[in-house]
Design a protein around this motif. Structure first.
Motif, short mmCIF file in Angstrom:
data_model
loop_
_atom_site.label_atom_id
_atom_site.label_comp_id
_atom_site.label_asym_id
_atom_site.label_seq_id
_atom_site.Cartn_x
_atom_site.Cartn_y
_atom_site.Cartn_z
N PRO A 105 21.78 -11.49 6.36
CA PRO A 105 23.00 -12.05 6.10
C PRO A 105 23.74 -11.70 5.01
N GLY A 106 25.06 -11.37 5.26
CA GLY A 106 25.64 -10.60 4.14
C GLY A 106 25.95 -9.18 4.33
N GLY A 107 25.21 -8.61 5.34
CA GLY A 107 25.25 -7.23 5.54
C GLY A 107 24.28 -6.04 4.80
N ARG A 108 23.42 -6.77 3.95
CA ARG A 108 22.45 -5.93 3.16
C ARG A 108 21.35 -5.38 4.40
N LEU A 109 20.63 -4.27 4.39
CA LEU A 109 19.69 -3.94 5.12
C LEU A 109 18.26 -3.89 4.59
N TYR A 110 17.40 -4.29 5.53
CA TYR A 110 15.82 -4.52 5.18
C TYR A 110 15.34 -3.45 5.93
N PHE A 111 14.56 -2.69 5.40
CA PHE A 111 13.47 -1.67 6.16
C PHE A 111 12.13 -1.81 6.16
N SER A 112 11.77 -1.74 7.04
CA SER A 112 10.20 -1.73 7.15
C SER A 112 9.42 -0.79 7.56
N SER A 113 8.25 -0.31 7.30
CA SER A 113 7.73 0.88 7.47
C SER A 113 6.20 1.03 7.63
N ARG A 114 5.51 1.53 8.53
CA ARG A 114 4.17 1.84 8.62
C ARG A 114 3.98 2.80 7.24
N GLY A 118 -2.66 -1.99 1.22
CA GLY A 118 -1.95 -2.52 2.28
C GLY A 118 -1.33 -1.39 3.40
N ASN A 119 -0.91 -1.97 4.64
CA ASN A 119 -0.53 -0.92 5.80
C ASN A 119 1.01 -1.15 6.06
N ARG A 120 1.53 -1.98 5.17
CA ARG A 120 3.28 -2.26 5.47
C ARG A 120 4.10 -2.04 4.25
N LEU A 121 5.11 -1.13 4.18
CA LEU A 121 6.03 -1.08 3.10
C LEU A 121 7.28 -1.29 3.50
N ASP A 122 8.13 -1.78 2.63
CA ASP A 122 9.54 -2.27 2.92
C ASP A 122 10.48 -1.70 1.76
N PRO A 149 12.51 2.31 -4.11
CA PRO A 149 11.61 2.96 -3.35
C PRO A 149 10.87 2.22 -2.39
N TYR A 150 10.33 2.67 -1.24
CA TYR A 150 9.40 1.76 -0.54
C TYR A 150 8.15 1.36 -1.39
N ARG A 151 7.70 0.13 -1.04
CA ARG A 151 6.61 -0.41 -1.72
C ARG A 151 6.01 -1.30 -0.61
N VAL A 152 4.63 -1.75 -1.03
CA VAL A 152 3.47 -2.31 -0.32
C VAL A 152 4.20 -3.83 -0.01
N GLN A 153 4.27 -4.44 1.02
CA GLN A 153 4.69 -5.80 1.45
C GLN A 153 3.32 -6.72 1.62
N PRO A 154 2.95 -7.23 0.40
CA PRO A 154 1.51 -7.83 0.72
C PRO A 154 1.30 -9.13 1.67
N THR A 155 2.28 -9.72 1.75
CA THR A 155 2.15 -10.78 2.65
C THR A 155 2.18 -10.20 4.30
#
Length: 405
Positions: free
Chosen positions: A268-277, A285-289, A302-308
């Motif tokens: 919402p608002g136009g910002r972009l969220y990127f999720s990566s293997r 961790g196996n997911r970055l964002d 930079p991309y960093r681990v999404q711990p949840t």
């Protein structure tokens, strides 16, 4: 046994077999008398071994302006492997993913590999724009990553579009020179749906998440398999997919967080969220964002681990910002960190800062997935699954949005 009785039992068995087959082919649906539209829990648009293909993989889904759900996949002719004779195929649903029309070939491999579908609907024209990746069917990913192939054989990028709600697509048009830097080796669009910006100063922009690999530094062993040489990037178009350019390029190549197959959502608002293997990075961790505040041109960090999301294994996944008041950001993927199984959906109410698992679809084998909102109240997930193996079917599951809030 008397012949008459044998004939009777034979006819009864044949009838039961036909009934079972019809039941398997028809999704669990019932008619809504008020709207006349079919409602269902799930359907199976792609079954490996049927339709002329050994295996279906790499799902992607979008909903068109007319409300049609388009389900894309790779149709792999000679086996389940990632290279060889592979087409991009499509089925259309006019009832939110309950039933599907006949399969069509959108991009024919003709002996080569076409895949990694990344579809998006242009918000200005309503056209369906599809990006795909290509390589010669005679070379392997390992050869490409080691730099042992020609430019013609290596990974290349193509775009095509549909003006008639996905019934027909234009021929693939190459855009490799505009979006692939010299020296990049492996290259993959998506896979999964791309994003059309509908808010902010870059409204109308098409954003396709992608990934690439590079050669190791001079003097290093050029095995082509070193995961620290992976990176993510984005492709941008501001004219409905006619021309493309590179947006951000994540090019640290330090081996800690190795951004690979990527997906994106507009918050919402136009910002972009990127999720990566995270392809075998040394971080936990196996997911970055990551986030972008300028329509994918640069990253805020930079991309960093999404711990949840540490329960997710090394695999492609999907994100979708659901529409509606206070609707969550959704994430789909397997939920066993060491295996591709137990497809689940997580939700975030803080724009991707944290996620909570909301729904376990099943404990069966499962791998790649893509999320799509089919109407105001329903979200669909198109995903690889099976009973004994991970790639037996590509299933479409419909889920009430209220169950994910």
């Amino acid at each position: 046994m008397p012949a008459t009785r044998r004939r009777t039992l034979t006819c009864l068995a044949a009838g039961l077999t036909a009934l079972a087959a019809a039941t398997l082919a028809t999704p669990a649906a019932h008619a809504n008398s008020a709207s006349g539209q079919a409602r269902c829990t799930s359907s199976v648009p792609f079954v490996s071994g049927q339709g002329g293909y050994d295996t279906y993989r790499i799902p992607a889904a979008v909903r068109t302006r007319a409300g049609t759900v388009l389900a894309f996949a790779e149709g792999r002719v000679g086996g389940a492997g990632d290279t060889g004779n592979i087409d991009v195929v499509l089925r259309r649903s006019r009832d939110g993913g309950c039933t599907w029309g006949p399969m069509s070939v959108v991009a024919a491999g003709g002996g080569d590999t076409r895949g990694n579908p990344a579809p998006v609907v242009d918000p200005r024209s309503g056209r369906v724009v599809l990006l795909t990746s290509y390589n010669s069917g005679k070379v392997t990913e390992a050869q490409i990553m080691r730099g042992e192939v020609t430019a013609e054989q290596s990974r290349r990028v193509f775009v095509q579009s549909s003006r008639d709600d996905g019934r027909h697509f234009s021929s693939p048009r190459e855009i490799t020179a505009d979006v692939k830097r010299p020296g990049w080796r492996w290259y993959a669009t998506g896979p999964g749906h791309a994003v059309a910006l509908t808010e902010g100063p870059h409204r109308g922009r098409l954003v396709v998440p992608a990934n690439h690999s590079v050669a190791p530094p001079a003097g290093s062993a050029d095995t082509g398999q070193e995961p620290k040489y992976y990176g993510a990037h984005a492709l941008l178009s501001d004219n409905g997919g006619r021309t493309w350019r590179l947006g951000f390029v994540e090019d640290s190549y330090e081996g800690v967080d190795n951004a690979n197959e990527s997906t994106a959502a507009q918050l919402p608002g136009g910002r972009l969220y990127f999720s990566s293997r995270d392809q075998h990075g040394t971080s936990t961790g196996n997911r970055l964002d990551a986030y972008s505040g300028d329509g994918g041109r640069t990253l805020e960090r930079p991309y960093r681990v999404q711990p949840t999301l540490n329960d997710v294994p090394i695999v492609q996944a999907s994100v979708l910002q659901a529409a509606g008041h206070r609707a969550p950001l959704l994430f789909s993927g397997p939920s066993v960190p060491t295996a591709r199984r137990s497809m689940a959906i997580w939700a975030s109410t803080d724009q991707g800062a944290t996620f909570r698992r909301k729904l376990l679809l099943s404990e069966q084998p499962a791998a790649y997935s893509d999320l799509v909102q089919t109407d105001r109240a329903t979200v669909g997930i198109l995903y690889e699954t099976g009973v004994r193996g991970t790639y037996e079917t590509v299933e479409f599951r419909r889920i009430p949005l209220r169950d994910l809030g």
